[in-house]
Design a protein around this motif. Structure first.
Motif, PDB file in Angstrom:
ATOM      1  N   ILE A 133       6.005   2.634   7.848  1.00 50.23           N
ATOM      2  CA  ILE A 133       5.418   1.818   7.157  1.00 50.23           C
ATOM      3  C   ILE A 133       4.027   0.950   8.336  1.00 50.23           C
ATOM      4  O   ILE A 133       3.638   0.659   7.139  1.00 50.23           O
ATOM      5  N   THR A 134       4.697   0.732   9.367  1.00 50.84           N
ATOM      6  CA  THR A 134       3.689   0.151   9.760  1.00 50.84           C
ATOM      7  C   THR A 134       2.635   0.856   9.938  1.00 50.84           C
ATOM      8  O   THR A 134       1.381  -0.030   9.816  1.00 50.84           O
ATOM      9  N   ASP A 135       2.565   2.141  10.114  1.00 46.68           N
ATOM     10  CA  ASP A 135       0.830   3.036  10.464  1.00 46.68           C
ATOM     11  C   ASP A 135       0.503   2.972   8.725  1.00 46.68           C
ATOM     12  O   ASP A 135      -0.461   2.978   8.732  1.00 46.68           O
ATOM     13  N   ILE A 136       1.071   3.421   7.676  1.00 46.14           N
ATOM     14  CA  ILE A 136       0.613   3.586   6.768  1.00 46.14           C
ATOM     15  C   ILE A 136       0.407   1.938   6.275  1.00 46.14           C
ATOM     16  O   ILE A 136      -0.871   2.248   4.902  1.00 46.14           O
ATOM     17  N   GLN A 137       1.185   0.908   6.663  1.00 45.85           N
ATOM     18  CA  GLN A 137       0.140  -0.386   6.073  1.00 45.85           C
ATOM     19  C   GLN A 137      -1.247  -0.455   6.543  1.00 45.85           C
ATOM     20  O   GLN A 137      -1.989  -1.226   5.953  1.00 45.85           O
ATOM     21  N   LYS A 138      -1.054   0.136   7.630  1.00 45.07           N
ATOM     22  CA  LYS A 138      -2.523  -0.178   8.228  1.00 45.07           C
ATOM     23  C   LYS A 138      -3.930   0.611   7.492  1.00 45.07           C
ATOM     24  O   LYS A 138      -4.696  -0.042   7.136  1.00 45.07           O
ATOM     25  N   ARG A 139      -3.177   1.842   7.632  1.00 44.15           N
ATOM     26  CA  ARG A 139      -4.088   2.407   6.503  1.00 44.15           C
ATOM     27  C   ARG A 139      -4.298   2.137   5.431  1.00 44.15           C
ATOM     28  O   ARG A 139      -5.505   2.553   5.044  1.00 44.15           O
ATOM     29  N   ILE A 140      -3.452   1.854   4.314  1.00 49.13           N
ATOM     30  CA  ILE A 140      -4.002   1.509   2.802  1.00 49.13           C
ATOM     31  C   ILE A 140      -4.581   0.252   3.388  1.00 49.13           C
ATOM     32  O   ILE A 140      -5.187  -0.006   2.265  1.00 49.13           O
ATOM     33  N   ILE A 193       0.042   9.200  -3.736  1.00 46.87           N
ATOM     34  CA  ILE A 193      -0.701   9.463  -2.747  1.00 46.87           C
ATOM     35  C   ILE A 193      -1.566  10.842  -3.904  1.00 46.87           C
ATOM     36  O   ILE A 193      -3.037  10.534  -3.874  1.00 46.87           O
ATOM     37  N   GLN A 194      -1.428  11.781  -4.496  1.00 45.19           N
ATOM     38  CA  GLN A 194      -1.962  12.892  -5.115  1.00 45.19           C
ATOM     39  C   GLN A 194      -2.987  11.805  -6.123  1.00 45.19           C
ATOM     40  O   GLN A 194      -3.828  12.569  -6.426  1.00 45.19           O
ATOM     41  N   GLU A 195      -2.526  11.178  -6.910  1.00 46.60           N
ATOM     42  CA  GLU A 195      -2.995  10.701  -7.770  1.00 46.60           C
ATOM     43  C   GLU A 195      -3.731   9.337  -6.936  1.00 46.60           C
ATOM     44  O   GLU A 195      -5.454   9.551  -7.376  1.00 46.60           O
ATOM     45  N   ILE A 196      -4.522   8.726  -6.293  1.00 55.69           N
ATOM     46  CA  ILE A 196      -5.342   8.227  -5.345  1.00 55.69           C
ATOM     47  C   ILE A 196      -6.496   9.306  -5.555  1.00 55.69           C
ATOM     48  O   ILE A 196      -7.293   9.292  -5.446  1.00 55.69           O
ATOM     49  N   ASN A 197      -5.548  10.215  -4.709  1.00 55.40           N
ATOM     50  CA  ASN A 197      -6.496  11.203  -4.016  1.00 55.40           C
ATOM     51  C   ASN A 197      -7.372  12.098  -5.106  1.00 55.40           C
ATOM     52  O   ASN A 197      -8.903  12.411  -5.012  1.00 55.40           O
ATOM     53  N   ILE A 254      -1.762   9.596   5.583  1.00 57.26           N
ATOM     54  CA  ILE A 254      -0.855   8.942   4.885  1.00 57.26           C
ATOM     55  C   ILE A 254       0.164   9.980   4.325  1.00 57.26           C
ATOM     56  O   ILE A 254       1.412   9.666   4.309  1.00 57.26           O
ATOM     57  N   ARG A 255      -0.420  10.552   3.720  1.00 54.46           N
ATOM     58  CA  ARG A 255       0.815  11.830   3.140  1.00 54.46           C
ATOM     59  C   ARG A 255       1.649  12.654   4.288  1.00 54.46           C
ATOM     60  O   ARG A 255       2.591  12.434   4.144  1.00 54.46           O
ATOM     61  N   GLU A 256       1.318  12.955   5.366  1.00 59.44           N
ATOM     62  CA  GLU A 256       1.615  13.285   6.833  1.00 59.44           C
ATOM     63  C   GLU A 256       2.678  12.376   6.978  1.00 59.44           C
ATOM     64  O   GLU A 256       4.430  12.940   7.365  1.00 59.44           O
ATOM     65  N   GLN A 257       3.104  11.527   6.607  1.00 57.18           N
ATOM     66  CA  GLN A 257       3.323  10.510   7.390  1.00 57.18           C
ATOM     67  C   GLN A 257       4.727  10.013   6.334  1.00 57.18           C
ATOM     68  O   GLN A 257       5.787   9.977   6.346  1.00 57.18           O
ATOM     69  N   VAL A 258       4.612  10.175   4.851  1.00 54.67           N
ATOM     70  CA  VAL A 258       4.675  10.160   3.454  1.00 54.67           C
ATOM     71  C   VAL A 258       6.194  11.526   3.741  1.00 54.67           C
ATOM     72  O   VAL A 258       7.048  11.455   2.904  1.00 54.67           O
ATOM     73  N   ARG A 259       5.553  12.543   3.772  1.00 50.56           N
ATOM     74  CA  ARG A 259       6.772  13.753   3.977  1.00 50.56           C
ATOM     75  C   ARG A 259       7.942  13.505   4.630  1.00 50.56           C
ATOM     76  O   ARG A 259       8.876  14.010   4.575  1.00 50.56           O
TER      77      ARG A 259
END
Length: 291
Positions: A155-162, A250-254, A283-288
């Motif tokens: 989550i920490t990594d994803i938040q930074k990327r978001i 994430i797919q919808e954003i893409n 982010i998609r890699e992390q979400v998996r």
């Protein structure tokens, strides 16, 4: 709290006449796939273990190793291995006939043969289950702590990327407002240059320029992208399994970002889209990895 799908947990209990060790390993999987290996043969216990795990874990490939040492919960009895005994007896009769042996086949001769009798150990599930259940809960608690810790890191990594994506979207929105005007003015200049010696309807030219500008307007895509991002951020604070929902958003954003890229020719916006798509892929890699 968001959890990772990968983790390891161990539980162990030792008593005077009983002992139990349970190890649980989890990896990424679309569903909850449980594989149990146990030193005891008890379908009832396996079913109970699987039920508790499914109540605790919603997604992941789950490998469970159960080792039980319990003299108290086992019953032993000697049983005749009838198939093997029949085979021995037939072989002895054949030998007797072939070699013309006078000696009779008796109990004493049969008892000397290997594995005529077997010792069967049956597990008293009622007595053994409390030990297994308590050990399983310790292993699951250990597993969940590890999955939650790894979840925090994700989550920490994803938040930074978001946050980076939000920043670039805001820049795209800023550039798009001036970009549309630029498209319209450039279109008018080029058209007037081409038709300077031709008498044309100025109103029609303005209309065509407006239509051209509208086709290149990315405002709706930006609004939808921001909405998807807000939904995604809300999921980051959820206490429920959200991995599948995150992957969908994430797919919808893409998809919206791809549309923006296809509608604009602005080099600044195009360079920002490349950055956003790179962050979305990470982010998609992390979400998996998220349950």
């Amino acid at each position: 709290m968001v959890r990772s799908m990968t983790g390891y947990g161990e539980g162990e209990i030792k008593k005077e006449n009983q002992g139990c060790l349970i190890e649980i390993k989890t990896l990424n999987n679309r569903f909850c796939d449980i594989n149990i290996k146990s030193s005891i043969i008890s379908l009832e216990i396996d079913q109970k273990v699987e039920k508790i795990i499914k109540e605790t874990i919603s997604r992941g490939k789950v490998s469970v190793q159960i080792k039980v040492d319990s003299h108290k919960a086992e019953e032993e009895k000697v049983v005749l291995n009838e198939n093997l005994s029949n085979s021995y007896y037939d072989a002895l009769k054949t030998m007797k006939k072939k070699y013309k042996i006078e000696e009779e086949i008796n109990l004493s001769s049969m008892l000397r043969l290997k594995d005529v009798f077997q010792v069967e150990r049956t597990v008293k599930t009622v007595e053994l289950w409390p030990l297994v259940e308590t050990t399983l809960q310790k292993a699951l608690d250990s597993l969940l702590r590890m999955r939650e810790k790894e979840g925090k890191n994700l989550i920490t990594d994803i938040q930074k990327r978001i946050k980076k994506i939000q920043k670039e979207i805001n820049r795209i929105e800023k550039y798009s407002k001036t970009s549309i005007l630029k498209y319209k003015n450039d279109f008018l200049v080029k058209l007037k240059k081409i038709t300077e010696d031709i008498n044309i309807d100025e109103g029609r030219v303005e209309l065509e320029a407006a239509i051209f500008a509208e086709k290149n307007d990315i405002n709706e895509e930006i609004i939808r992208t921001k909405s998807h991002i807000d939904q995604f951020i809300n999921l980051l604070n959820s206490n429920q399994p959200v991995g599948r929902k995150m992957d969908f958003i994430i797919q919808e954003i893409n998809r919206e970002i791809n549309t923006i890229g296809s509608k604009t020719n602005d080099l600044k916006i195009s360079s920002l889209i490349i950055i956003i798509k790179s962050e979305l892929e990470k982010i998609r890699e992390q979400v998996r990895n998220i349950e």
